[in-house]
Write a protein that holds these residues in place. Structure first.
Motif, PDB file in Angstrom:
ATOM      1  N   ASP A 103      15.650 -39.302 -13.117  1.00 23.54           N
ATOM      2  CA  ASP A 103      14.554 -39.348 -14.086  1.00 23.54           C
ATOM      3  C   ASP A 103      13.196 -39.452 -13.389  1.00 23.54           C
ATOM      4  O   ASP A 103      12.224 -38.823 -13.811  1.00 23.54           O
ATOM      5  CB  ASP A 103      14.755 -40.518 -15.050  1.00 23.54           C
ATOM      6  CG  ASP A 103      13.875 -40.420 -16.266  1.00 23.54           C
ATOM      7  OD1 ASP A 103      13.761 -39.313 -16.847  1.00 23.54           O
ATOM      8  OD2 ASP A 103      13.284 -41.449 -16.645  1.00 23.54           O
ATOM      9  N   GLU A 104      13.135 -40.210 -12.298  1.00 18.99           N
ATOM     10  CA  GLU A 104      11.886 -40.350 -11.540  1.00 18.99           C
ATOM     11  C   GLU A 104      11.436 -39.036 -10.910  1.00 18.99           C
ATOM     12  O   GLU A 104      10.241 -38.794 -10.740  1.00 18.99           O
ATOM     13  CB  GLU A 104      12.046 -41.411 -10.448  1.00 18.99           C
ATOM     14  CG  GLU A 104      12.146 -42.823 -10.976  1.00 18.99           C
ATOM     15  CD  GLU A 104      12.541 -43.831  -9.900  1.00 18.99           C
ATOM     16  OE1 GLU A 104      12.531 -43.469  -8.701  1.00 18.99           O
ATOM     17  OE2 GLU A 104      12.866 -44.973 -10.270  1.00 18.99           O
ATOM     18  N   LEU A 105      12.382 -38.181 -10.582  1.00 21.42           N
ATOM     19  CA  LEU A 105      12.071 -36.900  -9.956  1.00 21.42           C
ATOM     20  C   LEU A 105      11.278 -35.988 -10.906  1.00 21.42           C
ATOM     21  O   LEU A 105      10.534 -35.117 -10.466  1.00 21.42           O
ATOM     22  CB  LEU A 105      13.362 -36.210  -9.511  1.00 21.42           C
ATOM     23  CG  LEU A 105      13.246 -34.990  -8.624  1.00 21.42           C
ATOM     24  CD1 LEU A 105      12.520 -35.324  -7.316  1.00 21.42           C
ATOM     25  CD2 LEU A 105      14.628 -34.428  -8.339  1.00 21.42           C
ATOM     26  N   ARG A 106      11.411 -36.233 -12.198  1.00 21.36           N
ATOM     27  CA  ARG A 106      10.720 -35.415 -13.204  1.00 21.36           C
ATOM     28  C   ARG A 106       9.212 -35.364 -12.959  1.00 21.36           C
ATOM     29  O   ARG A 106       8.611 -34.287 -13.027  1.00 21.36           O
ATOM     30  CB  ARG A 106      10.991 -35.990 -14.598  1.00 21.36           C
ATOM     31  CG  ARG A 106      10.295 -35.259 -15.707  1.00 21.36           C
ATOM     32  CD  ARG A 106      10.368 -35.969 -17.048  1.00 21.36           C
ATOM     33  NE  ARG A 106      11.541 -36.783 -17.231  1.00 21.36           N
ATOM     34  CZ  ARG A 106      12.245 -36.833 -18.340  1.00 21.36           C
ATOM     35  NH1 ARG A 106      11.904 -36.117 -19.373  1.00 21.36           N
ATOM     36  NH2 ARG A 106      13.282 -37.627 -18.444  1.00 21.36           N
ATOM     37  N   SER A 107       8.584 -36.468 -12.655  1.00 14.88           N
ATOM     38  CA  SER A 107       7.124 -36.481 -12.457  1.00 14.88           C
ATOM     39  C   SER A 107       6.724 -35.678 -11.221  1.00 14.88           C
ATOM     40  O   SER A 107       5.675 -35.036 -11.216  1.00 14.88           O
ATOM     41  CB  SER A 107       6.590 -37.906 -12.371  1.00 14.88           C
ATOM     42  OG  SER A 107       7.150 -38.581 -11.269  1.00 14.88           O
ATOM     43  N   ARG A 108       7.563 -35.690 -10.188  1.00 14.51           N
ATOM     44  CA  ARG A 108       7.262 -34.890  -8.987  1.00 14.51           C
ATOM     45  C   ARG A 108       7.434 -33.399  -9.251  1.00 14.51           C
ATOM     46  O   ARG A 108       6.795 -32.574  -8.617  1.00 14.51           O
ATOM     47  CB  ARG A 108       8.147 -35.325  -7.826  1.00 14.51           C
ATOM     48  CG  ARG A 108       7.790 -36.725  -7.319  1.00 14.51           C
ATOM     49  CD  ARG A 108       8.600 -37.162  -6.124  1.00 14.51           C
ATOM     50  NE  ARG A 108       8.676 -36.167  -5.072  1.00 14.51           N
ATOM     51  CZ  ARG A 108       9.738 -36.000  -4.287  1.00 14.51           C
ATOM     52  NH1 ARG A 108      10.809 -36.761  -4.438  1.00 14.51           N
ATOM     53  NH2 ARG A 108       9.730 -35.079  -3.349  1.00 14.51           N
ATOM     54  N   ALA A 109       8.323 -33.057 -10.197  1.00 17.34           N
ATOM     55  CA  ALA A 109       8.583 -31.651 -10.520  1.00 17.34           C
ATOM     56  C   ALA A 109       7.614 -31.107 -11.572  1.00 17.34           C
ATOM     57  O   ALA A 109       7.503 -29.887 -11.734  1.00 17.34           O
ATOM     58  CB  ALA A 109      10.020 -31.493 -11.012  1.00 17.34           C
ATOM     59  N   ALA A 110       6.914 -31.978 -12.262  1.00 18.14           N
ATOM     60  CA  ALA A 110       6.050 -31.560 -13.376  1.00 18.14           C
ATOM     61  C   ALA A 110       5.031 -30.475 -13.015  1.00 18.14           C
ATOM     62  O   ALA A 110       4.782 -29.583 -13.832  1.00 18.14           O
ATOM     63  CB  ALA A 110       5.354 -32.775 -13.977  1.00 18.14           C
ATOM     64  N   PRO A 111       4.429 -30.479 -11.827  1.00 13.22           N
ATOM     65  CA  PRO A 111       3.435 -29.443 -11.518  1.00 13.22           C
ATOM     66  C   PRO A 111       4.010 -28.044 -11.248  1.00 13.22           C
ATOM     67  O   PRO A 111       3.262 -27.058 -11.254  1.00 13.22           O
ATOM     68  CB  PRO A 111       2.744 -29.960 -10.245  1.00 13.22           C
ATOM     69  CG  PRO A 111       3.133 -31.383 -10.101  1.00 13.22           C
ATOM     70  CD  PRO A 111       4.428 -31.541 -10.811  1.00 13.22           C
ATOM     71  N   LEU A 112       5.305 -27.928 -11.012  1.00  8.97           N
ATOM     72  CA  LEU A 112       5.878 -26.644 -10.600  1.00  8.97           C
ATOM     73  C   LEU A 112       5.640 -25.498 -11.581  1.00  8.97           C
ATOM     74  O   LEU A 112       5.216 -24.418 -11.151  1.00  8.97           O
ATOM     75  CB  LEU A 112       7.366 -26.785 -10.297  1.00  8.97           C
ATOM     76  CG  LEU A 112       7.711 -27.181  -8.862  1.00  8.97           C
ATOM     77  CD1 LEU A 112       7.135 -28.512  -8.466  1.00  8.97           C
ATOM     78  CD2 LEU A 112       9.192 -27.145  -8.654  1.00  8.97           C
ATOM     79  N   PRO A 113       5.882 -25.663 -12.883  1.00 10.01           N
ATOM     80  CA  PRO A 113       5.627 -24.544 -13.799  1.00 10.01           C
ATOM     81  C   PRO A 113       4.174 -24.055 -13.752  1.00 10.01           C
ATOM     82  O   PRO A 113       3.924 -22.849 -13.844  1.00 10.01           O
ATOM     83  CB  PRO A 113       5.985 -25.108 -15.170  1.00 10.01           C
ATOM     84  CG  PRO A 113       6.957 -26.203 -14.880  1.00 10.01           C
ATOM     85  CD  PRO A 113       6.496 -26.799 -13.578  1.00 10.01           C
ATOM     86  N   GLY A 114       3.235 -24.958 -13.567  1.00  9.72           N
ATOM     87  CA  GLY A 114       1.828 -24.554 -13.465  1.00  9.72           C
ATOM     88  C   GLY A 114       1.553 -23.729 -12.223  1.00  9.72           C
ATOM     89  O   GLY A 114       0.823 -22.736 -12.277  1.00  9.72           O
ATOM     90  N   VAL A 115       2.144 -24.124 -11.123  1.00 14.13           N
ATOM     91  CA  VAL A 115       1.972 -23.374  -9.866  1.00 14.13           C
ATOM     92  C   VAL A 115       2.534 -21.967 -10.025  1.00 14.13           C
ATOM     93  O   VAL A 115       1.890 -20.978  -9.678  1.00 14.13           O
ATOM     94  CB  VAL A 115       2.668 -24.102  -8.691  1.00 14.13           C
ATOM     95  CG1 VAL A 115       2.685 -23.240  -7.443  1.00 14.13           C
ATOM     96  CG2 VAL A 115       1.989 -25.441  -8.410  1.00 14.13           C
ATOM     97  N   VAL A 116       3.725 -21.875 -10.591  1.00 12.17           N
ATOM     98  CA  VAL A 116       4.365 -20.575 -10.771  1.00 12.17           C
ATOM     99  C   VAL A 116       3.598 -19.743 -11.788  1.00 12.17           C
ATOM    100  O   VAL A 116       3.394 -18.536 -11.598  1.00 12.17           O
ATOM    101  CB  VAL A 116       5.848 -20.745 -11.149  1.00 12.17           C
ATOM    102  CG1 VAL A 116       6.485 -19.419 -11.494  1.00 12.17           C
ATOM    103  CG2 VAL A 116       6.597 -21.425 -10.002  1.00 12.17           C
ATOM    104  N   GLY A 117       3.144 -20.371 -12.857  1.00  9.91           N
ATOM    105  CA  GLY A 117       2.343 -19.668 -13.853  1.00  9.91           C
ATOM    106  C   GLY A 117       1.077 -19.087 -13.262  1.00  9.91           C
ATOM    107  O   GLY A 117       0.699 -17.944 -13.552  1.00  9.91           O
ATOM    108  N   THR A 118       0.418 -19.852 -12.404  1.00  8.41           N
ATOM    109  CA  THR A 118      -0.791 -19.373 -11.736  1.00  8.41           C
ATOM    110  C   THR A 118      -0.472 -18.165 -10.852  1.00  8.41           C
ATOM    111  O   THR A 118      -1.201 -17.173 -10.849  1.00  8.41           O
ATOM    112  CB  THR A 118      -1.421 -20.495 -10.888  1.00  8.41           C
ATOM    113  OG1 THR A 118      -1.805 -21.574 -11.764  1.00  8.41           O
ATOM    114  CG2 THR A 118      -2.635 -20.015 -10.127  1.00  8.41           C
TER     115      THR A 118
END
Length: 151
Positions: A103-118
């Motif tokens: 569950d804690e890993l979720r916050s570290r993964a949160a930026p990934l969709p934005g990076v890929v979207g960019t």
């Protein structure tokens, strides 16, 4: 070359393949920082969204069979990100739950969709249109394949 021979650049399958490889290779270094492979990331996304899922529900959500999913889940359990538990009311069913570490890993993964979207350089509406088109394509091809006995 014969004029009626299929051309690589005209094939939708090749465009999908090349796009998938490009996106997956973009994810690779981002996921390396999280200690996940791309398929493991997809499992985690499903669990972050739903909290817990049976193996059957998870397989359906990811379009993966249990033979592919089981090794992924074993590895995630070894990483202490998920817990597999037999359901008390049905011993045949295995429930997958996040651990605190998962569950804690979720916050570290949160930026990934934005990076890929960019990196995709599409407006939000374009990304939604692309997702809808790809979902429709998947549904159409699966329906066609299931209706045929020779495919």
């Amino acid at each position: 070359m014969a004029e009626d021979a299929p051309r690589l650049d005209d094939q939708v399958c090749f465009a999908l393949y090349a796009a998938s490889r490009a996106v997956t290779s973009l994810y690779r270094p981002l996921l390396d920082e999280l200690g996940l492979t791309y398929p493991q990331y997809l499992v985690m996304l499903a669990l972050w969204e739903h909290g817990e899922l049976s193996v059957k529900e998870l397989g359906r959500a990811l379009s993966l069979d249990s033979g592919t999913l089981s090794p992924l889940l074993k590895r995630l359990e070894k990483l202490e990100l998920v817990r597999r538990e037999r359901r008390a009311d049905d011993e045949r069913s295995v429930c997958i739950r996040l651990t605190g570490k998962g569950d804690e890993l979720r916050s570290r993964a949160a930026p990934l969709p934005g990076v890929v979207g960019t990196a995709m350089d599409l407006p939000a509406a374009g990304l939604e249109d692309l997702r809808a088109t790809l979902r429709g394509l998947t549904d159409s091809v699966n329906a066609y394949r299931e209706s045929r006995t020779d495919v």
